[in-house]
Design an enzyme around this catalytic site. Structure first.
Site, short mmCIF file in Angstrom:
data_model
loop_
_atom_site.label_atom_id
_atom_site.label_comp_id
_atom_site.label_asym_id
_atom_site.label_seq_id
_atom_site.Cartn_x
_atom_site.Cartn_y
_atom_site.Cartn_z
N TRP A 1 66.12 -40.17 -4.52
CA TRP A 1 65.80 -41.54 -4.12
C TRP A 1 64.81 -41.61 -2.95
O TRP A 1 64.25 -42.65 -2.68
CB TRP A 1 67.10 -42.28 -3.71
CG TRP A 1 67.90 -41.50 -2.69
CD1 TRP A 1 68.93 -40.66 -2.96
CD2 TRP A 1 67.69 -41.45 -1.27
NE1 TRP A 1 69.38 -40.08 -1.79
CE2 TRP A 1 68.64 -40.56 -0.74
CE3 TRP A 1 66.80 -42.08 -0.39
CZ2 TRP A 1 68.72 -40.26 0.62
CZ3 TRP A 1 66.87 -41.79 0.95
CH2 TRP A 1 67.82 -40.90 1.45
N SER B 1 69.89 -43.04 -9.13
CA SER B 1 70.44 -44.36 -9.49
C SER B 1 70.16 -45.43 -8.43
O SER B 1 70.20 -46.62 -8.73
CB SER B 1 71.95 -44.24 -9.69
OG SER B 1 72.22 -43.35 -10.73
N GLU C 1 63.75 -27.83 -6.22
CA GLU C 1 63.21 -28.15 -4.89
C GLU C 1 64.33 -28.84 -4.13
O GLU C 1 64.70 -29.96 -4.44
CB GLU C 1 62.01 -29.08 -5.01
CG GLU C 1 60.88 -28.43 -5.79
CD GLU C 1 59.70 -29.35 -5.98
OE1 GLU C 1 58.60 -28.84 -6.20
OE2 GLU C 1 59.86 -30.57 -5.92
N CYS D 1 62.79 -34.26 3.01
CA CYS D 1 63.28 -32.87 2.93
C CYS D 1 62.54 -31.93 3.89
O CYS D 1 63.12 -30.98 4.40
CB CYS D 1 63.15 -32.35 1.51
SG CYS D 1 61.47 -32.44 0.87
#
Ligand code: NAP
Length: 486
Positions: free
Chosen positions: A159, A186, A258, A292
């Site tokens: 997301w 979602s 990843e 990330c």
């Protein structure tokens, strides 16, 4: 229900169904998507049935036979057309992204541009899947290696970058001649569906890009165990990545993972401090820290800690929280209530371990329940959870070191290995330290690494996917050795 038509030039970009074989399927069973700013209902999204899942693979397999046999030039032109359509619709796509994910509109626009850049780049790469001619030992033989599309691919995306992470997977897959079934997160399915609308409009044949939504565990199991899916590409948490890896063993499919990060950002005592401050702010606070590769741990030389904190405090006080649609806003909300609970517990744990809160440290309740104040915490030791876990919030923990060896040892003291950053003006140190850091990417004097033209890879628990960089078409190709007797 949010009135999309009021804000978008093209309200047909909002689709709430599954996209299977070129048709939007709106099942009665749905899940809710909300705006993280204020909980407003944005859409009810169809949940895939078992039959839908089967059909998504069957149609994707049929489409593969057609798409992979098209000339590279034909594929290239259609992918280029998709790039152009993304650019044409960038304002709507960015607005959809901001409303479903929460990031400021300027960041959303940059993300859509980044996503589009993969289609631009891979429309060219489609024509460069070169093979090899190998001198044979026998004079009566000729040997060559050709590259062929791997087959039906599945993509599971997170997301935090709902547009870019899908573009990064779909563009090289299509360029290689593969077809793809995407399962978006979602909480942010609308950006993926908008891309589905544009792919059809670009003339990419039906079922080359299918989109499914629903229960992630069930879909994950289906994708892992399905023999016809030859590659699974995933961007998301390490925990889910490990689960997918284990569950794909029986079908021996190719995997690209990843995963999470715990990036150290090291500021040496010879660093250009202004550059370092800008780098830290950009790296840590982009997408409210939900990235990330963002700096998770600031390691600073003891001599310059106080001046660094003063300068950071000055910059952080200028950051503004709010609805990403307002142009003055630099930080949006965290994605959900669990994220708020997670960061609250990390901050409390750090304070229990003797950390000193310099600023922030709590939700800005006057703005909304998911707006976390930009936070700086001075940590006297590395025993806290902030040092070990992915923070995924606008919290900057600061740790000190005195020698290069100590800095490298602290940086490497994590199970993650995605990204790292160093700020120094010494060439010798740049080489020595970047070689010693056990991370797949090292940013030198820069606070952000974007996988532009470079391979993208992590080590340790971050997976090894190369597809992040624009070199990634090989992830979707297999090599075939052809030996001919003449
Ligand atoms: P996540 O919980 O792992 O979810 C990622 C995706 O996996 C979502 O589409 C989710 O679907 C799906 N999923 C969850 N459980 C699954 C299962 N058992 N089988 C199949 N699919 C499953 O991660 P996230 O919280 O969305 O994303 C944040 C994480 O992504 C962070 O750790 C971040 O570091 C990482 N990330 C890494 C990169 C990179 O390039 N290395 C880039 C961006 C983000 P639902 O939403 O339906 O549950």
């Amino acid at each position: 229900m949010f009135n999309w038509a009021k804000y978008l030039k093209r309200s047909d970009l909002i689709q709430t169904g599954l996209l299977i074989d070129g048709v939007w399927i709106n099942n009665p069973d749905t899940f809710r998507v909300i705006n993280p700013v204020n909980d407003e209902l944005l859409a009810n999204i169809a949940i895939a049935t078992n039959e839908d899942l089967d059909n998504s693979v069957k149609s994707s397999k049929d489409a593969f036979l057609i798409w992979s046999k098209k000339s590279a030039l034909e594929r290239s032109r259609l992918i280029r057309k998709l790039y152009e359509l993304i650019i044409e619709n960038i304002d709507d796509l960015a607005l959809i992204l901001t409303i479903e994910q929460g990031k400021p509109l300027s960041e959303a626009k940059n993300e859509v541009l980044y996503s589009a850049s993969f289609f631009e780049w891979f429309s060219e790469e489609a024509r460069r899947a070169y093979g090899d001619v190998i001198p044979a030992n026998n004079i009566n033989q000729r040997s060559s290696v050709i590259k062929q599309a791997i087959g039906v691919c599945a993509a599971i995306t997170p997301w935090n970058f709902p547009s870019a992470m899908l573009g990064r997977k779909l563009a090289p897959a299509l360029a290689a001649g593969c077809t793809m079934i995407a399962k978006p997160a979602s909480m942010t399915p609308l950006s993926a569906n908008a891309l589905g609308v544009l792919a059809l409009e670009a003339g990419i044949p039906a079922a080359c890009f299918n989109i499914i939504h629903g229960h992630s565990g069930k879909i994950g199991e289906f994708l892992c165990h399905n023999q016809d899916i030859r590659k699974l590409t995933f961007t998301g948490s390490t925990e889910v990545g490990v689960w997918l890896y284990q569950n794909s063993a029986n079908t021996m499919k190719k995997l690209s993972l990843e995963l999470g990060g715990n990036a150290p950002l090291i500021v040496f005592d010879d660093a250009n401090l202004d550059l370092a401050i800008d780098g830290i702010i950009a790296s840590k606070f982009r997408n409210s820290g939900q990235t990330c590769v963002c700096a998770n741990r600031i390691l600073v030389h003891k001599k310059i800690k106080n001046i660094l904190i003063d300068k950071l405090l000055d910059k952080v006080s200028q950051l503004q929280l709010g609805d990403g649609r307002d142009s003055h806003v630099s930080l949006g909300p965290l994605i959900n209530d669990d994220a708020v609970m997670h960061v609250n517990s990390l901050v409390a744990d750090a304070i229990d371990h003797g950390a000193n809160l310099i600023c922030g440290g709590k939700v800005a309740a006057n703005i909304g329940k998911r707006f976390f104040e930009p936070t700086i915490i001075d940590c006297p030791n590395t025993k806290n959870r902030l040092f070990k876990e992915e923070i995924f919030a606008p919290v900057l923990p600061i740790y000190t070191f005195t020698t290069d060896e100590e800095a490298v040892a602290m940086a490497n003291n994590t199970e993650y290995g995605l990204a790292s950053y160093i700020f120094t003006q010494s060439n010798a140190r740049i080489y020595r330290v970047s070689e010693d850091l056990e991370f797949g990417m090292v940013g030198v004097n820069t606070g952000s690494i974007s996988a532009e033209n470079v391979p993208f890879g992590g080590i340790k628990m971050s997976g090894l996917g190369r597809e992040g960089g624009k070199t990634g078409i090989n992830e979707y190709l297999v090599e075939k050795y052809i030996c001919t007797q003449i």
